[in-house]
Design an enzyme around this catalytic site. Structure first.
Site, PDB file in Angstrom:
ATOM      1  N   ASP A 121       2.618  14.255 -51.837  1.00 41.94           N
ATOM      2  CA  ASP A 121       2.211  13.274 -50.833  1.00 41.94           C
ATOM      3  C   ASP A 121       0.700  13.094 -50.944  1.00 41.94           C
ATOM      4  O   ASP A 121      -0.021  14.051 -51.229  1.00 41.94           O
ATOM      5  CB  ASP A 121       2.593  13.776 -49.444  1.00 41.94           C
ATOM      6  CG  ASP A 121       2.059  12.878 -48.349  1.00 41.94           C
ATOM      7  OD1 ASP A 121       2.399  11.691 -48.332  1.00 41.94           O
ATOM      8  OD2 ASP A 121       1.283  13.384 -47.511  1.00 41.94           O
ATOM      9  N   ASP A 300       2.615  17.370 -45.907  1.00 48.14           N
ATOM     10  CA  ASP A 300       2.024  18.014 -44.736  1.00 48.14           C
ATOM     11  C   ASP A 300       2.362  17.329 -43.414  1.00 48.14           C
ATOM     12  O   ASP A 300       2.057  17.856 -42.347  1.00 48.14           O
ATOM     13  CB  ASP A 300       0.493  18.055 -44.869  1.00 48.14           C
ATOM     14  CG  ASP A 300      -0.138  16.682 -44.674  1.00 48.14           C
ATOM     15  OD1 ASP A 300       0.462  15.687 -45.128  1.00 48.14           O
ATOM     16  OD2 ASP A 300      -1.209  16.605 -44.054  1.00 48.14           O
ATOM     17  N   ASP A 304       7.056  13.674 -43.902  1.00 48.99           N
ATOM     18  CA  ASP A 304       7.415  14.330 -45.158  1.00 48.99           C
ATOM     19  C   ASP A 304       8.571  15.318 -44.974  1.00 48.99           C
ATOM     20  O   ASP A 304       9.079  15.858 -45.960  1.00 48.99           O
ATOM     21  CB  ASP A 304       6.207  15.100 -45.727  1.00 48.99           C
ATOM     22  CG  ASP A 304       5.035  14.193 -46.034  1.00 48.99           C
ATOM     23  OD1 ASP A 304       5.271  13.069 -46.511  1.00 48.99           O
ATOM     24  OD2 ASP A 304       3.887  14.602 -45.793  1.00 48.99           O
TER      25      ASP A 304
END
Length: 404
Positions: A121, A300, A304
């Site tokens: 990410d 994080d 996600d």
């Protein structure tokens, strides 16, 4: 002073609990050892009885027959077999905690084998997740920044926070603002030192965010901001590539922003997936898995969480949200991307140590039992050999303490 979490709810308590759970859990390979032991013990008892009978039928004295049977029982004690997996898991997870890697379950050690793709990410993982001022254009950069900061001081937007922080970092005075007005999707304006200042926001084609600062009816400067890449990210990406793992950048930002970040950290343009909605991240993971890849996901944020749970291994940044940490299999305490290759290598090394221990334990028994049955080992030597086998297994596991 305000305590937001106390006792068992604190981050420290959660970390300690995760390490404890991992160390007390069982990997699948340990269950295999348990099943073997369940058959091994009665098999050894039968072998000892057969040894006793064979020696007596061969006309040997009771003393010799009994000594050989006892030697079989002693040499075949499955201590090394029982210690092979738990000692390696204990040392491996403990060493991981020292390095900022919390392994939630022992099964992760086996899942890590064959990981060939790491999906990252962008915001908060590869980048800092906070905007910062990269450049100021204008004849009087300090005045441009000071007046922009004065207006932005009344705003809670991430861009405003970055501009105010940059002004204070330069030691500039941030004057009070009056008649502040927020123009959603456009910018802000207000009166600073008797002058109406307007700060208008826009995105550039190079992936940066820019704000135009105007007063007296004309533009006096442009402030360019970026979500800065973490200093450790390029090194982490390079290490993953050296391990033969393909890093993939996943983000909801536009292609220009994603391309800039990918270029900075060394991710190939073909391995960038941009413009993905939070609900679509898990679908990206599934598509990669459908292509035959074994995927680790690093993230994080709350958005996600599903992707972390969908991946073969989910790695949550410890600086992220509780939802992400709960969904991940591994927690990277420091939020440093370099702990991703560290976690993968440590897991792989721990599994290798477990296999070495089991190989030694099985090999030792396979070779020693016939010697004892033939009377080539007396019980004292058998006892010493059994103890040495256990010591060797523990010593081999302790090598993980030197892992870097």
């Amino acid at each position: 002073l305000r305590a937001s979490k106390v006792g068992a709810d604190t981050q420290l308590s959660r970390m300690a609990r995760m390490v404890s759970d991992a160390q007390s859990g069982k990997a699948s390979i340990q269950r295999l050892a348990d099943r073997v032991s369940a058959v091994f013990v009665p098999a050894v008892l039968i072998i000892a009885a057969v040894t006793l009978a064979a020696w007596l039928l061969a006309g040997a004295a009771w003393t010799a027959a009994f000594t050989a049977a006892v030697a079989v029982l002693i040499i075949a004690c499955p201590c090394a077999l029982g210690l092979a997996t738990p000692t390696a898991i204990l040392v491996g997870t403990g060493r991981g905690a020292q390095l900022g890697v919390l392994i939630k379950e022992p099964q992760v050690l086996e899942t890590v084998r064959g990981i060939d793709t790491v999906v990252l990410d962008k915001t908060g993982t590869v980048t800092s997740g906070a905007m910062s001022v990269a450049d100021i254009e204008g004849a009087d950069a300090d005045t441009v920044l000071a007046r922009a900061a004065a207006v932005e001081s009344a705003s809670e937007h991430p861009v405003a926070t970055a501009i105010v922080a940059a002004a204070r970092g330069r030691g500039l005075a941030v004057s009070p603002v009056t008649d502040f007005l927020n123009e959603p999707g456009t910018g802000v304006r207000g009166v600073v030192d008797g002058v109406t200042v307007r700060v208008a926001r826009a995105s550039d084609d190079d992936g940066r965010t820019s704000v135009a600062v105007s007063w007296d009816g004309s533009q006096h400067g442009v402030i360019r901001l970026v979500d800065a890449v973490k200093p450790s990210s390029p090194e982490a990406i390079a290490e993953l590539k050296a391990m033969g793992i393909t890093p993939v950048l996943l983000t909801g930002d536009n292609a220009a922003v994603a391309a800039r970040v990918a270029a900075e950290v060394g991710i190939a343009a073909d391995d960038v997936i941009a413009g993905v909605l939070p609900s679509e991240k898990a679908d990206v993971i599934k598509n990669l898995q459908a292509d035959g890849r074994r995927v680790a996901m690093v993230g994080d944020g709350v958005n996600d969480s599903v992707a972390l749970a969908t991946a073969d291994i989910g790695m949550a940044m410890g600086t992220g949200t509780d939802a992400a940490i709960e969904a991940g299999d591994i927690t990277l305490v420091r939020g440093d991307l370099r702990t991703v290759p560290t976690a993968l290598r440590l897991s792989s090394r721990t599994l290798r140590i477990i296999k070495q221990n089991l190989f030694w334990a099985f090999g030792y028994n396979t070779a020693a039992i016939p010697l004892a049955a033939l009377g080539l080992l007396n019980p004292m030597i058998a006892g010493a050999a059994m103890a040495v086998s256990s010591v060797l297994v523990v010593a081999n596991s302790l090598r993980l303490k030197r892992f870097h």
